[in-house]
Design a protein around this motif. Structure first.
Motif, mmCIF file in Angstrom:
data_model
loop_
_atom_site.group_PDB
_atom_site.id
_atom_site.type_symbol
_atom_site.label_atom_id
_atom_site.label_comp_id
_atom_site.label_asym_id
_atom_site.label_seq_id
_atom_site.Cartn_x
_atom_site.Cartn_y
_atom_site.Cartn_z
ATOM 1 N N ALA A 183 6.196 9.819 -8.448
ATOM 2 C CA ALA A 183 4.920 9.112 -8.580
ATOM 3 C C ALA A 183 3.834 10.021 -8.024
ATOM 4 C CB ALA A 183 4.949 7.784 -7.839
ATOM 5 N N ILE A 184 2.765 10.232 -8.794
ATOM 6 C CA ILE A 184 1.719 11.176 -8.394
ATOM 7 C C ILE A 184 0.355 10.535 -8.580
ATOM 8 C CG2 ILE A 184 3.086 13.247 -8.935
ATOM 9 C CD1 ILE A 184 1.606 13.365 -11.633
ATOM 10 N N SER A 185 -0.596 11.039 -7.806
ATOM 11 C CA SER A 185 -1.983 10.623 -7.958
ATOM 12 C C SER A 185 -2.685 11.629 -8.871
ATOM 13 C CB SER A 185 -2.677 10.587 -6.596
ATOM 14 O OG SER A 185 -4.071 10.372 -6.750
ATOM 15 N N ILE A 186 -3.505 11.142 -9.809
ATOM 16 C CA ILE A 186 -4.212 12.026 -10.744
ATOM 17 C C ILE A 186 -5.724 11.903 -10.550
ATOM 18 C CG2 ILE A 186 -2.352 12.011 -12.442
ATOM 19 C CD1 ILE A 186 -3.919 9.921 -14.035
ATOM 20 N N ILE A 187 -6.152 11.500 -9.373
ATOM 21 C CA ILE A 187 -7.582 11.389 -9.076
ATOM 22 C C ILE A 187 -8.053 12.720 -8.491
ATOM 23 C CG2 ILE A 187 -9.324 10.183 -7.709
ATOM 24 C CD1 ILE A 187 -7.550 7.722 -7.769
ATOM 25 N N GLU A 188 -9.068 13.304 -9.145
ATOM 26 C CA GLU A 188 -9.670 14.563 -8.695
ATOM 27 C C GLU A 188 -8.608 15.640 -8.451
ATOM 28 O OE1 GLU A 188 -12.046 13.721 -5.295
ATOM 29 O OE2 GLU A 188 -13.490 12.496 -6.396
ATOM 30 N N THR A 189 -7.861 15.914 -9.459
ATOM 31 C CA THR A 189 -6.828 16.950 -9.384
ATOM 32 C C THR A 189 -6.665 17.620 -10.737
ATOM 33 O OG1 THR A 189 -4.526 17.403 -8.814
ATOM 34 C CG2 THR A 189 -4.982 15.333 -9.934
ATOM 35 N N ASP A 190 -6.265 18.898 -10.680
ATOM 36 C CA ASP A 190 -5.952 19.637 -11.906
ATOM 37 C C ASP A 190 -4.457 19.502 -12.169
ATOM 38 O OD1 ASP A 190 -8.583 20.458 -12.201
ATOM 39 O OD2 ASP A 190 -8.281 22.275 -11.002
ATOM 40 N N CYS A 191 -4.150 18.837 -13.239
ATOM 41 C CA CYS A 191 -2.754 18.531 -13.551
ATOM 42 C C CYS A 191 -2.415 19.109 -14.925
ATOM 43 C CB CYS A 191 -2.519 17.020 -13.534
ATOM 44 S SG CYS A 191 -0.791 16.540 -13.767
ATOM 45 N N GLU A 192 -1.334 19.876 -14.977
ATOM 46 C CA GLU A 192 -0.878 20.443 -16.246
ATOM 47 C C GLU A 192 -0.140 19.370 -17.041
ATOM 48 O OE1 GLU A 192 2.133 23.963 -17.913
ATOM 49 O OE2 GLU A 192 1.766 23.699 -15.757
ATOM 50 N N VAL A 193 -0.475 19.278 -18.310
ATOM 51 C CA VAL A 193 0.105 18.249 -19.176
ATOM 52 C C VAL A 193 0.925 18.925 -20.265
ATOM 53 C CG1 VAL A 193 -0.373 16.319 -20.730
ATOM 54 C CG2 VAL A 193 -1.802 16.676 -18.707
ATOM 55 N N SER A 236 0.850 -1.199 0.000
ATOM 56 C CA SER A 236 0.000 0.000 0.000
ATOM 57 C C SER A 236 0.884 1.248 0.000
ATOM 58 C CB SER A 236 -0.928 0.004 1.221
ATOM 59 O OG SER A 236 -0.167 -0.011 2.422
ATOM 60 N N ALA A 237 0.379 2.325 -0.658
ATOM 61 C CA ALA A 237 1.178 3.547 -0.789
ATOM 62 C C ALA A 237 0.276 4.762 -0.740
ATOM 63 C CB ALA A 237 1.946 3.521 -2.098
ATOM 64 N N THR A 238 0.867 5.887 -0.345
ATOM 65 C CA THR A 238 0.187 7.183 -0.335
ATOM 66 C C THR A 238 0.961 8.130 -1.256
ATOM 67 O OG1 THR A 238 -0.553 6.850 1.959
ATOM 68 C CG2 THR A 238 -0.585 9.100 1.089
ATOM 69 N N LEU A 239 0.290 8.634 -2.274
ATOM 70 C CA LEU A 239 0.928 9.481 -3.276
ATOM 71 C C LEU A 239 0.331 10.887 -3.265
ATOM 72 C CD1 LEU A 239 1.015 6.990 -6.311
ATOM 73 C CD2 LEU A 239 2.797 7.401 -4.599
ATOM 74 N N PRO A 240 1.171 11.924 -3.488
ATOM 75 C CA PRO A 240 0.640 13.299 -3.545
ATOM 76 C C PRO A 240 -0.115 13.534 -4.843
ATOM 77 C CG PRO A 240 2.971 13.289 -4.080
ATOM 78 C CD PRO A 240 2.631 11.874 -3.682
ATOM 79 N N LYS A 241 -0.990 14.523 -4.825
ATOM 80 C CA LYS A 241 -1.734 14.866 -6.033
ATOM 81 C C LYS A 241 -0.799 15.565 -7.013
ATOM 82 C CE LYS A 241 -6.305 15.206 -3.926
ATOM 83 N NZ LYS A 241 -6.884 14.117 -4.720
ATOM 84 N N LEU A 257 -6.339 12.067 -24.592
ATOM 85 C CA LEU A 257 -5.530 11.721 -23.431
ATOM 86 C C LEU A 257 -6.295 11.933 -22.130
ATOM 87 C CD1 LEU A 257 -2.679 10.792 -22.643
ATOM 88 C CD2 LEU A 257 -2.050 13.205 -22.454
ATOM 89 N N GLU A 258 -7.068 12.992 -22.073
ATOM 90 C CA GLU A 258 -7.862 13.244 -20.860
ATOM 91 C C GLU A 258 -8.883 12.142 -20.633
ATOM 92 O OE1 GLU A 258 -10.900 16.682 -19.064
ATOM 93 O OE2 GLU A 258 -9.861 16.977 -20.973
ATOM 94 N N THR A 259 -9.511 11.688 -21.718
ATOM 95 C CA THR A 259 -10.482 10.598 -21.583
ATOM 96 C C THR A 259 -9.805 9.308 -21.136
ATOM 97 O OG1 THR A 259 -11.837 11.597 -23.332
ATOM 98 C CG2 THR A 259 -12.246 9.281 -22.807
ATOM 99 N N THR A 260 -8.630 9.044 -21.662
ATOM 100 C CA THR A 260 -7.909 7.820 -21.307
ATOM 101 C C THR A 260 -7.437 7.847 -19.860
ATOM 102 O OG1 THR A 260 -7.193 7.557 -23.597
ATOM 103 C CG2 THR A 260 -5.983 6.332 -21.916
ATOM 104 N N LEU A 261 -6.937 8.987 -19.408
ATOM 105 C CA LEU A 261 -6.388 9.072 -18.053
ATOM 106 C C LEU A 261 -7.461 9.004 -16.969
ATOM 107 C CD1 LEU A 261 -3.527 11.706 -18.461
ATOM 108 C CD2 LEU A 261 -3.370 9.204 -18.385
ATOM 109 N N ARG A 262 -8.717 9.077 -17.351
ATOM 110 C CA ARG A 262 -9.763 8.881 -16.343
ATOM 111 C C ARG A 262 -9.756 7.457 -15.796
ATOM 112 N NH1 ARG A 262 -14.819 11.911 -19.475
ATOM 113 N NH2 ARG A 262 -13.981 14.041 -19.278
ATOM 114 N N ASN A 263 -9.197 6.519 -16.557
ATOM 115 C CA ASN A 263 -9.104 5.137 -16.092
ATOM 116 C C ASN A 263 -7.834 4.880 -15.287
ATOM 117 O OD1 ASN A 263 -11.522 4.490 -17.492
ATOM 118 N ND2 ASN A 263 -10.349 4.177 -19.382
#
Length: 329
Positions: free
Chosen positions: A172-182, A107-112, A135-141
């Motif tokens: 390593a970052i979490s991309i769940i419910e976050t605004d991330c610049e690509v 188990s791990a804890t990752l920052p947004k 890419l945005e649609t794909t990264l939702r998974n």
């Protein structure tokens, strides 16, 4: 062990960590796993996780001890057989795992995440009408991204592979419910256009070069262009100029050649030459041959005055007009 609310309930603080044998999603007939980064774990893992203090959504570190490869993933279901874990095949490739290899899940804890830089393998991905929307649609998974991973994006019956080359604020970052610049890096098969060089001048053919560069004219042959000299050594009165060609018989071939004065030609108006042996015109005679083969001097003759040639004829060249001399004197 910690106690909460004075009830004496104890919650273990150690993280979840377990070894499993990994298999690809094709073994469980769930092809939709390939479009994300989530795995399927056994029900016993859910029971263990429920008794631990873990952050939600559940994120895990996947480690291949044999190849020292590490990645991160989420969990989709807890329906796998005990001791097994099913994961996307692209993830197994990233970690150099074969079917049935041992993998360690923790188990791990990752920052947004706030920033991620991607690099497509081929420039065909940029030919999509709106690659960022795809890419945005794909990264939702996806639940998380790890630097060094190679994710797969499926679009329009094609598969595009993309490398994660940079992430912030950590590897390593979490991309769940976050605004991330690509951001996108140039594709791996992209080549810088070469500078345009001026085209070389077309080669000039031999015929064209001959037309452009005139060849020097060859000197033309002019016969008898020397200076005339007299046989008696006196200076010639005529200037240098072309001399008429003389034939084999000694007579001039030019129609303009004049006959010598005193030659006795009819129609010239001059008196006849003194009597003597006849000679071919234009030939030098150093003595006359007698009947006995000895040269004899001609009998003395009274010289008659010679008429003067017209002034206009004196300036012209006259061949063989010198005096004759006898060998006996």
């Amino acid at each position: 062990m910690e106690f909460y609310g004075g009830y004496g309930m104890a919650y273990p603080t150690a993280p979840f960590e377990q070894n499993y044998r990994c298999y690809s999603a094709s073994f469980i007939d769930k092809p939709h796993l390939e479009s994300g980064d989530k795995v399927i774990m056994p029900p016993s893992a859910l029971d263990r996780l429920a008794s631990l203090r873990i952050d939600y959504p559940m994120l895990f570190e996947v480690h291949n001890p044999a190849a020292s490869r590490i990645s991160h993933c989420g969990v989709l279901e807890f329906v796998a057989e005990e001791g097994m874990i099913y994961m996307p095949y692209w993830m197994m490739q990233n970690m150099l795992l074969q079917e049935g290899d041992i993998v360690r899940v923790k188990s791990a804890t990752l920052p947004k995440g706030t920033y991620v830089k991607l690099q497509p393998h081929t420039k065909d991905f940029l030919d999509i009408s709106n690659p960022k929307a795809v890419l945005e649609t794909t990264l939702r998974n996806f639940s998380c991204l790890t630097v060094g991973d190679n994710i797969m994006v499926a679009y329009n019956n094609r598969k595009y592979y993309i490398d994660i080359i940079e992430a912030k604020p950590s590897q390593a970052i979490s991309i769940i419910e976050t605004d991330c610049e690509v951001d996108f890096a140039p594709p791996l098969d992209y080549k810088e256009p070469e500078p345009v060089r001026p085209a070389p001048a077309p080669p000039v053919s031999t015929s064209e070069a001959a037309q452009e560069t005139p060849e020097p004219e060859e000197p033309k042959f002019n016969a008898f262009t020397g200076t005339g000299r007299r046989l008696d050594g006196k200076p010639a009165k005529l200037s240098a100029g072309p001399i008429s060609a003389v034939g084999a018989s000694g007579s001039t071939s030019s129609a303009s050649a004049k006959k010598p004065v005193g030659s006795g030609a009819s129609g010239s108006g001059a008196p006849a030459a003194p009597a003597g042996p006849q000679r071919a015109a234009g030939k030098l005679v150093f003595g006359a041959s007698g009947s006995n083969g000895t040269a004899k001097a001609p009998p003395p003759k009274k010289e008659e005055p010679k008429p003067e040639a017209p002034k206009e004829e004196a300036s012209k060249f006259q061949a063989f007009t010198g005096k004759k001399y006898s060998l006996r004197g």
